[in-house]
Write a protein that holds these residues in place. Structure first.
Motif, short mmCIF file in Angstrom:
data_model
loop_
_atom_site.label_atom_id
_atom_site.label_comp_id
_atom_site.label_asym_id
_atom_site.label_seq_id
_atom_site.Cartn_x
_atom_site.Cartn_y
_atom_site.Cartn_z
N THR A 3 0.82 -1.22 0.00
CA THR A 3 0.00 0.00 0.00
C THR A 3 0.85 1.26 0.00
O THR A 3 0.43 2.27 -0.56
CB THR A 3 -0.96 0.01 1.21
OG1 THR A 3 -0.19 -0.09 2.40
CG2 THR A 3 -1.95 -1.13 1.13
N ALA A 42 -3.14 -1.35 -7.37
CA ALA A 42 -4.13 -1.42 -6.28
C ALA A 42 -5.18 -2.49 -6.57
O ALA A 42 -5.60 -3.21 -5.67
CB ALA A 42 -4.79 -0.05 -6.08
N TYR A 47 -6.52 -3.45 -2.99
CA TYR A 47 -6.43 -2.26 -2.14
C TYR A 47 -7.44 -1.24 -2.67
O TYR A 47 -7.12 -0.38 -3.48
CB TYR A 47 -5.00 -1.72 -2.15
CG TYR A 47 -4.76 -0.49 -1.33
CD1 TYR A 47 -5.37 -0.28 -0.09
CD2 TYR A 47 -3.88 0.49 -1.79
CE1 TYR A 47 -5.13 0.86 0.65
CE2 TYR A 47 -3.63 1.63 -1.05
CZ TYR A 47 -4.25 1.82 0.16
OH TYR A 47 -4.00 2.96 0.90
#
Length: 187
Positions: A3, A42, A47
């Motif tokens: 992240t 992502a 994420y």
């Protein structure tokens, strides 16, 4: 999940948008590159906040591209279609993230797109939603900005009393925000 890398890519994309010395197209070309990489990574790592943030940035770039296209007399249809697709994805992901700031940004971008499509009622409704979400997020500066834009929207329709209420609210919020600034801090 990596992240921090995705957040960094989105931060770089945002920094290009904020550059005052770049023209619209150059800002967007640079920003969209980093935001697209962030979005891809992502998605691979599930994420969702990173996906939402990258879509917010991509939508901002589509808005800036619209100014560039207008200024250079380029057909804006392809850009608007991509913007609409990214905005649709943004609302889908935002529902999963359920972050008030991201909701505010999603509705802000929806308002911008509707402005370009000449849908003034839809744009106003999106601004009012954005204002509510920014208030919920505690983002006084963006709440004040939305209130100002809502004021202008009502002014353009001749509803001056409602317009004045929103301008007064924006001023109140701006004063409140300036009290929250620490000495030496810029906002």
């Amino acid at each position: 999940k990596d992240t921090s890398r995705i957040n960094s890519l989105n931060t770089i994309a945002e920094a290009f948008i904020d550059r005052a010395d770049y023209k619209f197209k150059r800002k967007c070309d640079s920003s969209m590159l980093y935001a697209a990489i962030a979005k891809t990574e992502a998605k691979k790592s599930n994420y969702t906040y990173g996906v939402a943030k990258s879509l917010v940035l991509l939508c901002y770039c589509h808005n800036l591209y619209s100014f560039h296209n207008r200024n250079t007399q380029v057909d804006n249809t392809v850009n608007l279609n991509k913007w609409e697709d990214n905005l649709k994805q943004l609302f889908e992901v935002t529902g999963q993230v359920n972050d008030a700031e991201i909701w505010g940004r999603a509705f802000e971008n929806q308002s911008n797109l509707m402005d370009w499509k000449k849908d003034t009622k839809g744009s106003l409704a999106a601004l009012e939603n954005a204002e509510k979400w920014f208030k919920k997020a505690g983002n006084i500066n963006m709440e004040a900005e939305m209130s100002t834009l809502i004021g202008y929207s009502y002014k353009h329709t001749g509803n001056y009393e409602t317009s004045f209420e929103h301008f007064a609210n924006a001023l109140k919020l701006a004063r409140q925000a300036s009290k929250n600034v620490l000495p030496g801090e810029n906002r």
